[in-house]
Design a protein around this motif. Structure first.
Motif, mmCIF file in Angstrom:
data_model
loop_
_atom_site.group_PDB
_atom_site.id
_atom_site.type_symbol
_atom_site.label_atom_id
_atom_site.label_comp_id
_atom_site.label_asym_id
_atom_site.label_seq_id
_atom_site.Cartn_x
_atom_site.Cartn_y
_atom_site.Cartn_z
ATOM 1 N N PHE B 43 0.925 -1.039 0.000
ATOM 2 C CA PHE B 43 -0.021 -0.057 -0.004
ATOM 3 C C PHE B 43 0.875 1.304 0.086
ATOM 4 O O PHE B 43 0.714 2.180 -0.844
ATOM 5 N N SER B 44 1.916 1.326 0.751
ATOM 6 C CA SER B 44 2.743 2.364 1.085
ATOM 7 C C SER B 44 3.440 2.798 -0.216
ATOM 8 O O SER B 44 3.787 3.905 -0.382
ATOM 9 N N GLU B 46 2.780 1.796 -3.216
ATOM 10 C CA GLU B 46 1.949 2.476 -4.220
ATOM 11 C C GLU B 46 1.589 3.976 -4.178
ATOM 12 O O GLU B 46 1.652 4.755 -5.168
ATOM 13 N N ILE B 47 1.344 4.186 -2.949
ATOM 14 C CA ILE B 47 0.998 5.686 -2.565
ATOM 15 C C ILE B 47 2.260 6.492 -2.908
ATOM 16 O O ILE B 47 2.126 7.535 -3.398
ATOM 17 N N ASP B 49 4.963 5.991 -5.015
ATOM 18 C CA ASP B 49 5.071 5.931 -6.366
ATOM 19 C C ASP B 49 4.094 6.951 -7.291
ATOM 20 O O ASP B 49 4.437 7.669 -8.100
ATOM 21 N N ALA B 50 2.608 6.971 -6.719
ATOM 22 C CA ALA B 50 1.780 7.724 -7.152
ATOM 23 C C ALA B 50 1.847 8.903 -7.008
ATOM 24 O O ALA B 50 1.165 10.117 -7.752
ATOM 25 N N THR B 51 2.453 9.473 -5.757
ATOM 26 C CA THR B 51 2.357 10.825 -5.271
ATOM 27 C C THR B 51 3.792 11.768 -5.445
ATOM 28 O O THR B 51 4.353 12.655 -5.086
ATOM 29 N N ILE B 241 -3.850 9.868 1.355
ATOM 30 C CA ILE B 241 -3.439 8.324 1.273
ATOM 31 C C ILE B 241 -4.812 7.628 1.094
ATOM 32 O O ILE B 241 -4.880 6.348 0.672
ATOM 33 N N ALA B 250 -4.298 4.410 -5.481
ATOM 34 C CA ALA B 250 -2.984 5.049 -5.768
ATOM 35 C C ALA B 250 -3.429 6.297 -6.556
ATOM 36 O O ALA B 250 -2.872 7.344 -6.449
ATOM 37 N N GLU B 251 -4.344 6.143 -7.668
ATOM 38 C CA GLU B 251 -4.741 7.105 -8.453
ATOM 39 C C GLU B 251 -5.474 8.249 -7.689
ATOM 40 O O GLU B 251 -4.964 9.456 -7.722
ATOM 41 N N ALA B 253 -4.918 8.857 -4.573
ATOM 42 C CA ALA B 253 -4.000 9.717 -3.655
ATOM 43 C C ALA B 253 -3.172 10.644 -4.751
ATOM 44 O O ALA B 253 -2.887 11.881 -4.443
ATOM 45 N N ARG B 254 -2.952 10.201 -5.930
ATOM 46 C CA ARG B 254 -2.027 11.060 -6.913
ATOM 47 C C ARG B 254 -3.132 12.308 -7.015
ATOM 48 O O ARG B 254 -2.428 13.291 -7.042
#
Lengths: 269, 269
Positions: B43-44, B46-47, B49-51, B241, B250-251, B253-254
């Motif tokens: 989870f972390s 992915e967050i 990489d997305a942000t 998040i 993830a998207e 969060a982005r």
């Protein structure tokens, strides 16, 4: 059994207040353990087994394990499991000095009280009551709040006086502990401050004190016990666990623990 | 590169103060991750990489990993390693709120700064300067001292006033930070206290503030930035998040990070 009952039972059985601090500083471990894998665990376990007949409580400090990350924490977990299995009558105070917002505090409580199953934990009180409560929702658990610590710079903040209450910060923390039952919240008070120790004890006769730092620069064992009485755990770490640096380190620790216990028994008569 | 230089470089590049708080509360993770092993890490990561294109800094809170003991800490280690390898330009503030006697503090410093290699760490100041110094012996490192925290009961101790100095406890901690260079010691000041935020900033214009808790009950983003200026990291955790609880977390969060960044850019013009 809850921490408080375990503590009282053990104290009465041994007629002692000895808390053995387990601080396996890697730089001070016996050379004989140099090539032993999991040496933090092996050293600590040997110390525990050698001193169990004298320990009213154990206080392992997680920092010495966390220094090695997950591999260190794994050894901490093994140590706690070893104590719980082999010496279930001895309460464990995890020295961690944690403290965080309520939901985050709950995560720490989950680790220490549910996953590990220690009986008690040290906390920093800086953030206030709502960061303490999550730890004692299960009221069999105990926390010890940092009140007056044994280091020289403890004076910087802790010994200043609040104009609103006329109390020093450490006295304010002690007063804050009175919001909670004696069986759930105790205080860490360093023996390096004998005068203040007496002052805090007078104001809080029934709170359990966890007292590090006797001897050397601070109050003697005799002074600590005559001032603080039986609602206390008097901690000794280095002078017991590093009593011998030879392969006989466990036997050295046993003798040192036996000697402190004997002194305590005489003082507690 | 030291924390301070990394922070300044990143802030100037993005024209933003956004610190993304990584608090992977197991109870709030997307159901789509339910059966994934190492889900805190997955989870972390992915967050992150997305942000990454919007993050001036990351602030992972170790409590959410420590909740699962050594297995959780292992995931924390993997997360830090992932950020350092894939986003080396983004400084990491480990939110741990540690604090202990000097030799013990050194153990925590060893883990966070040597083993993990994060750039910065949050600390509790309760014990005083000699418990802070071991963390910044390597002067590329930064610590953020809890000053005025965002929780309701922060007032119990932090907002009382010392008669010796006429300063509140939180102002005393801020004053204590002035013993150390700006590049080594910053302050955690919650946006839930807008008036005090202004007061602390006026007294300490150059200190780096780490500011959680904007929005909701506290100051707005606009207020925080106009009061605190550029020497600040403004933290947002849950609203980024956990922006989406679907498989598109993830998207989500982005998009949330992009939106806050855009607001910040406008406010920082």
């Amino acid at each position: 059994m809850d921490f408080y009952s375990k503590f009282v039972k053990r104290r009465e059985k041994l007629n002692s207040l000895l808390c053995v601090g387990i601080d396996p500083d890697i730089a001070k471990l016996p050379p004989s353990l140099e090539k032993v894998p999991d040496k933090l665990y092996v050293f600590s376990k040997e110390i525990v087994d050698a001193t169990a007949e004298y320990a009213v409580a154990y206080k392992p400090n997680i920092a010495f394990f966390e220094a090695f990350g997950s591999k260190g924490i794994e050894q901490f977990e093994k140590l706690i499991s070893h104590i719980k299995t082999n010496h279930p009558e001895i309460p464990i105070v995890a020295d961690a000095k944690r403290g965080d917002l309520d939901n985050t505090a709950r995560q720490y409580a989950k680790f220490f009280f549910k996953e590990l199953g220690v009986d008690s934990l040290t906390l920093s009180p800086y953030m206030g009551s709502d960061t303490i409560k999550p730890f004692i929702e299960d009221d069999s658990r105990m926390v010890f709040l940092l009140c007056l610590t044994s280091n020289p710079d403890s004076a910087e903040l802790q010994q200043k006086t609040f104009s609103e209450t006329g109390r020093t910060l450490y006295r304010e923390v002690a007063a804050l502990s009175e919001k909670f039952p004696v069986k759930n919240v105790g205080l860490v008070v360093g023996a390096t401050h004998p005068k203040e120790l007496l002052e805090i004890r007078k104001a809080h006769p029934d709170r359990i004190f966890l007292i590090p730092g006797y001897g050397a620069q601070g109050a003697s064992l005799e002074e600590v016990i005559s001032v603080c009485g039986k609602n206390s755990l008097v901690n000794s770490s280095r002078s017991i666990i590093f009593s011998s640096s030879g392969p006989d380190f466990a036997e050295g620790a046993r003798k040192a623990a036996a000697s402190v216990s004997e002194q305590m028994r005489k003082l507690l008569v």
